[in-house]
Design a protein around this motif. Structure first.
Motif, PDB file in Angstrom:
ATOM      1  N   ARG A  42      23.863 125.256 -22.928  1.00  0.00           N
ATOM      2  CA  ARG A  42      22.882 125.326 -21.836  1.00  0.00           C
ATOM      3  C   ARG A  42      23.084 124.183 -20.851  1.00  0.00           C
ATOM      4  O   ARG A  42      22.938 124.358 -19.638  1.00  0.00           O
ATOM      5  CB  ARG A  42      21.467 125.287 -22.411  1.00  0.00           C
ATOM      6  N   LYS A  43      23.410 123.019 -21.381  1.00  0.00           N
ATOM      7  CA  LYS A  43      23.671 121.881 -20.509  1.00  0.00           C
ATOM      8  C   LYS A  43      24.898 122.148 -19.639  1.00  0.00           C
ATOM      9  O   LYS A  43      24.891 121.889 -18.428  1.00  0.00           O
ATOM     10  CB  LYS A  43      23.876 120.627 -21.359  1.00  0.00           C
ATOM     11  N   VAL A  44      25.957 122.676 -20.249  1.00  0.00           N
ATOM     12  CA  VAL A  44      27.174 122.994 -19.498  1.00  0.00           C
ATOM     13  C   VAL A  44      26.894 124.069 -18.453  1.00  0.00           C
ATOM     14  O   VAL A  44      27.359 123.988 -17.306  1.00  0.00           O
ATOM     15  CB  VAL A  44      28.291 123.445 -20.466  1.00  0.00           C
ATOM     16  N   LEU A  45      26.123 125.074 -18.838  1.00  0.00           N
ATOM     17  CA  LEU A  45      25.811 126.165 -17.913  1.00  0.00           C
ATOM     18  C   LEU A  45      25.021 125.656 -16.714  1.00  0.00           C
ATOM     19  O   LEU A  45      25.259 126.079 -15.570  1.00  0.00           O
ATOM     20  CB  LEU A  45      25.023 127.243 -18.654  1.00  0.00           C
ATOM     21  N   ALA A  46      24.090 124.743 -16.956  1.00  0.00           N
ATOM     22  CA  ALA A  46      23.322 124.175 -15.850  1.00  0.00           C
ATOM     23  C   ALA A  46      24.210 123.340 -14.941  1.00  0.00           C
ATOM     24  O   ALA A  46      24.100 123.399 -13.712  1.00  0.00           O
ATOM     25  CB  ALA A  46      22.171 123.328 -16.393  1.00  0.00           C
ATOM     26  N   GLN A  47      25.109 122.553 -15.521  1.00  0.00           N
ATOM     27  CA  GLN A  47      26.013 121.746 -14.705  1.00  0.00           C
ATOM     28  C   GLN A  47      26.940 122.620 -13.866  1.00  0.00           C
ATOM     29  O   GLN A  47      27.342 122.230 -12.771  1.00  0.00           O
ATOM     30  CB  GLN A  47      26.846 120.823 -15.599  1.00  0.00           C
ATOM     31  N   ALA A  48      27.269 123.796 -14.385  1.00  0.00           N
ATOM     32  CA  ALA A  48      28.136 124.717 -13.649  1.00  0.00           C
ATOM     33  C   ALA A  48      27.366 125.597 -12.681  1.00  0.00           C
ATOM     34  O   ALA A  48      27.962 126.455 -12.022  1.00  0.00           O
ATOM     35  CB  ALA A  48      28.908 125.596 -14.631  1.00  0.00           C
ATOM     36  N   GLY A  49      26.068 125.416 -12.602  1.00  0.00           N
ATOM     37  CA  GLY A  49      25.272 126.219 -11.687  1.00  0.00           C
ATOM     38  C   GLY A  49      25.128 127.662 -12.112  1.00  0.00           C
ATOM     39  O   GLY A  49      24.880 128.542 -11.287  1.00  0.00           O
ATOM     40  N   GLY A  50      25.280 127.927 -13.412  1.00  0.00           N
ATOM     41  CA  GLY A  50      25.150 129.287 -13.920  1.00  0.00           C
ATOM     42  C   GLY A  50      26.437 130.078 -13.919  1.00  0.00           C
ATOM     43  O   GLY A  50      26.470 131.202 -14.429  1.00  0.00           O
ATOM     44  N   ASP A  51      27.520 129.521 -13.355  1.00  0.00           N
ATOM     45  CA  ASP A  51      28.794 130.245 -13.249  1.00  0.00           C
ATOM     46  C   ASP A  51      29.744 129.808 -14.359  1.00  0.00           C
ATOM     47  O   ASP A  51      30.777 129.171 -14.111  1.00  0.00           O
ATOM     48  CB  ASP A  51      29.433 129.997 -11.877  1.00  0.00           C
ATOM     49  N   ARG A  61      32.027 113.763 -17.007  1.00  0.00           N
ATOM     50  CA  ARG A  61      30.847 114.115 -17.800  1.00  0.00           C
ATOM     51  C   ARG A  61      30.810 115.612 -18.097  1.00  0.00           C
ATOM     52  O   ARG A  61      30.484 116.034 -19.213  1.00  0.00           O
ATOM     53  CB  ARG A  61      29.600 113.687 -17.024  1.00  0.00           C
ATOM     54  N   TYR A  62      31.168 116.410 -17.119  1.00  0.00           N
ATOM     55  CA  TYR A  62      31.154 117.863 -17.295  1.00  0.00           C
ATOM     56  C   TYR A  62      32.203 118.309 -18.309  1.00  0.00           C
ATOM     57  O   TYR A  62      31.923 119.126 -19.201  1.00  0.00           O
ATOM     58  CB  TYR A  62      31.387 118.534 -15.944  1.00  0.00           C
ATOM     59  N   GLU A  63      33.410 117.776 -18.206  1.00  0.00           N
ATOM     60  CA  GLU A  63      34.468 118.187 -19.132  1.00  0.00           C
ATOM     61  C   GLU A  63      34.197 117.691 -20.550  1.00  0.00           C
ATOM     62  O   GLU A  63      34.501 118.381 -21.528  1.00  0.00           O
ATOM     63  CB  GLU A  63      35.821 117.678 -18.639  1.00  0.00           C
ATOM     64  N   LYS A  64      33.619 116.515 -20.683  1.00  0.00           N
ATOM     65  CA  LYS A  64      33.261 116.043 -22.025  1.00  0.00           C
ATOM     66  C   LYS A  64      32.137 116.894 -22.617  1.00  0.00           C
ATOM     67  O   LYS A  64      32.101 117.118 -23.838  1.00  0.00           O
ATOM     68  CB  LYS A  64      32.844 114.574 -21.967  1.00  0.00           C
ATOM     69  N   ALA A  65      31.245 117.372 -21.774  1.00  0.00           N
ATOM     70  CA  ALA A  65      30.201 118.277 -22.267  1.00  0.00           C
ATOM     71  C   ALA A  65      30.815 119.593 -22.741  1.00  0.00           C
ATOM     72  O   ALA A  65      30.390 120.155 -23.761  1.00  0.00           O
ATOM     73  CB  ALA A  65      29.171 118.533 -21.170  1.00  0.00           C
TER      74      ALA A  65
END
Length: 633
Positions: free
Chosen positions: A541-550, A516-520
């Motif tokens: 923003r969705k990707v950034l949230a999934q990455a915890g801001g990193d 899900r993260y890589e498809k985002a």
């Protein structure tokens, strides 16, 4: 900023030391008015014991309560990822040291310490009150009570504003304006009450109403938060009581946790009925003015009094309750339980709900300081939640606790004679004032609950993926690097839209959170390459949230999207705090372009371009601008 806060916190022992010195020169007074000029070291036991317990709370209890904070945000239709903000005591202590959290925590500790000193007075010498201790109690509980509505009002008006982007002067003016508004409406209510009072002296009802007006920002926020969080709390705690993991309690609950959750479920189920009882009771007393108003208020409102007069057994129990209420030891126990239940449980359940973001998807008309995605990605947003919870509600909980004590144990509390003889707050008026405070909060809760209950059914059907960030880290670590990430990065580098789109449509085996993260990420790159910037910003923003801001790439895509949409202020916010190691000049380049494009506050001169000589991006932009200047359609 942290250094300033820590310096202020280090001054607290000095303040208490001065208070100890003052204590040697002030007399001891009894609750009944008797005084003694002699000093005894035992008079300092309540203060010393309170400081010891407060120190333990500061060092251990509070970090323990905040060691499992989480946030949930939507990443797909009816699918939410739940990430841990803190995992252990070290994470909690690090978060408590961020930003202005120390300021809010200091106010909370002042209120709790004041109540602890009062408890100590009843434990060590219930027949006398030591005057310096009363002054210290008044100072410790008075400051949070006075600051609480101001901070609550400011937090609700300045939602989603980062300190990095806010103007210091405008912020100061806004806070000054809110302070003047609170003071103004309080004075106006006092003046109106003075005009309505027949004796030329303001009546107790209008004094209570003015105090209610002063605390109204906090009371309104409390009612809105509880009403909007009710759905999420009920569903989460019910699942916890059944031993199931959920966004509120992601770990397998133990027996005690399940028991407390079941008790909380019962409490939540009765909250609407209790709120309705409080509202109707206050309206009945104010409008009808019955002769037995004090009894109605003293025995639990209309519902409680109706049961009291009809059941002999309950009447007998309540008769003994009236006798027990005259014992100072029972008051000490009552205050201790309220410290544990109201001071700890309420504040920290409130904090967990604010951090989780349950109001945003589980209710309507809640107090949302920051969006769940911002809470996940920005430490500033996390610190704002804690500051709001501690600074905004410490004063309200302490004031409500003191009002209840004067209502139930007026004969034992200090200054009761002064309140009755000088200000007219006899038992009936104290009961009415307390019920008014409770009823207004219950009214706001009930209204918010009524509009939020429509989301109860849909909330039960939402899917929550617990701890996906930990599984992603484990999957990448075990695989020694993920092939999907490499594929997406290589396709984005050559702007291969076909590969990015086909990857999003593929059915892949593996951990759903990783896929899900890589498809985002692939979707984010696709939208950015196609120039669909509003959608690209949302996906980033969705990707950034999934990455915890990193994820610096996601931040830079957000900044580029805002610049393309002429939102240069938002672009600066997105670029704020990006890491810029040696040889990594993309963030600095974007910041330079942002300044260059700003026609109002940009400060780029021709000499600045020499720093970017032979840079392909800058050369291309200069070439495009020259073409536009010579364009003659």
């Amino acid at each position: 900023m942290n250094r300033i806060i820590m310096q202020r916190l280090r001054m607290l022992p000095i303040v208490f030391f001065i208070a100890f010195l003052m204590a040697f020169f002030v007399e001891t007074v009894a609750a009944s008015g008797d005084s003694s000029d002699s000093f005894d070291i035992s008079h300092l036991y309540p203060l010393g014991g309170a400081l010891l317990v407060a120190g333990l709370m500061w060092k251990f209890f509070i970090p323990i309560q905040l060691s499992n904070l989480q946030v949930a945000f939507e990443i797909d239709d009816d699918l939410y990822e739940v990430h841990r903000v803190t995992r252990d005591l070290d994470d909690a202590r690090d978060l408590l040291s961020e930003g202005s959290v120390g300021y809010g925590l200091g106010l909370y500790m002042m209120g709790m310490t004041g109540i602890l000193v009062l408890i100590g007075e009843f434990i060590f010498d219930p027949d006398f009150f030591y005057t310096p201790s009363l002054y210290i109690i008044g100072l410790l509980v008075g400051i949070p009570i006075l600051i609480s509505p101001w901070e609550t009002m400011n937090a609700q008006l300045s939602r989603n504003q980062r300190p990095s982007s806010s103007n210091a002067i405008l912020g100061f003016l806004r806070r000054t304006l809110t302070l003047l508004i609170i003071i103004g409406i309080t004075i106006a209510s006092l003046m109106y009450g003075l005009q309505e009072s027949s004796s030329g002296v303001i009546e107790p009802f209008w004094l209570a109403l003015a105090m209610l007006v002063f605390m109204s920002p906090t009371i309104f926020a409390y009612g809105r938060i509880m009403g909007a969080s009710w759905n999420m709390l009920l569903i989460g705690k019910w699942r916890t009581s059944n031993g199931r993991k959920n966004p509120i309690d992601p770990d397998k609950p133990g027996f005690l946790n399940r028991l407390f959750s079941l008790i909380l479920v019962i409490f939540l189920l009765t909250m609407p009925i209790t709120a309705l009882n409080g509202i109707v009771t206050v309206l009945y007393v104010l409008i009808a003015s019955p002769d037995n108003a004090s009894e109605v208020l003293n025995y639990g409102g209309i519902i409680g009094y109706s049961i009291y007069v009809r059941i002999d057994l309950i009447s007998e129990i309540l008769f003994h309750w009236e006798f027990i209420k005259s014992l100072p030891q029972f008051l000490s126990l009552y205050l201790s339980l309220n410290i544990a239940i109201v001071g700890l449980a309420f504040i920290f359940e409130l904090t967990r709900n604010l951090m989780l973001g349950g109001q945003s998807f589980g209710g309507i008309f809640g107090v949302i300081i920051d969006s769940p995605r911002d809470i996940r990605t920005e430490v500033e947003a996390q610190s704002r939640q804690l500051k709001f919870a501690f600074a905004g509600f410490s004063g309200y909980t302490v004031l409500l606790l003191l009002l209840v004590c004067y209502k139930e144990f007026g004969g034992l509390m200090p200054f009761t004679d002064t309140l009755e003889n000088k200000y007219g707050f006899d038992e009936g008026n104290r009961l009415l004032a307390t019920w008014m405070f409770i009823a207004v909060g219950q009214l706001i809760f009930l209204l918010t609950w009524l509009v939020s209950i429509i989301r109860f059914g849909s909330l039960r059907s939402l899917r929550f993926d617990l701890n996906p960030d930990e599984r992603r880290e484990g999957a990448v670590r075990l695989a020694g690097g993920d092939w999907m990430r490499t594929l997406v990065d290589e396709a984005a580098l050559v702007e291969d839209l076909d590969s990015l789109i086909r990857f999003q449509r593929r059915s892949l085996d593996g951990d759903p959170s990783v896929i899900r993260y890589e498809k985002a990420r692939a979707r984010m790159w696709e939208l950015a390459i196609r120039g669909l910037w509003p959608s690209a910003i949302e996906e980033a923003r969705k990707v950034l949230a999934q990455a915890g801001g990193d994820d610096d790439i996601a931040r830079m895509i957000i900044a580029t999207g805002h610049m393309s949409s002429r939102r240069l202020d938002a672009a600066r916010d997105a670029l704020h705090g990006l890491e810029q190691p040696e040889g990594y000049d993309e963030p600095e380049l974007l910041a330079f372009v942002c300044e260059w494009l700003d026609p109002f506050t940009g400060n780029v001169s021709e000499d600045d371009f020499w720093d970017w000589e032979n840079n392909s991006c800058i050369n291309n932009l200069q070439h495009q601008i020259q073409m536009i200047r010579g364009w003659n359609p």
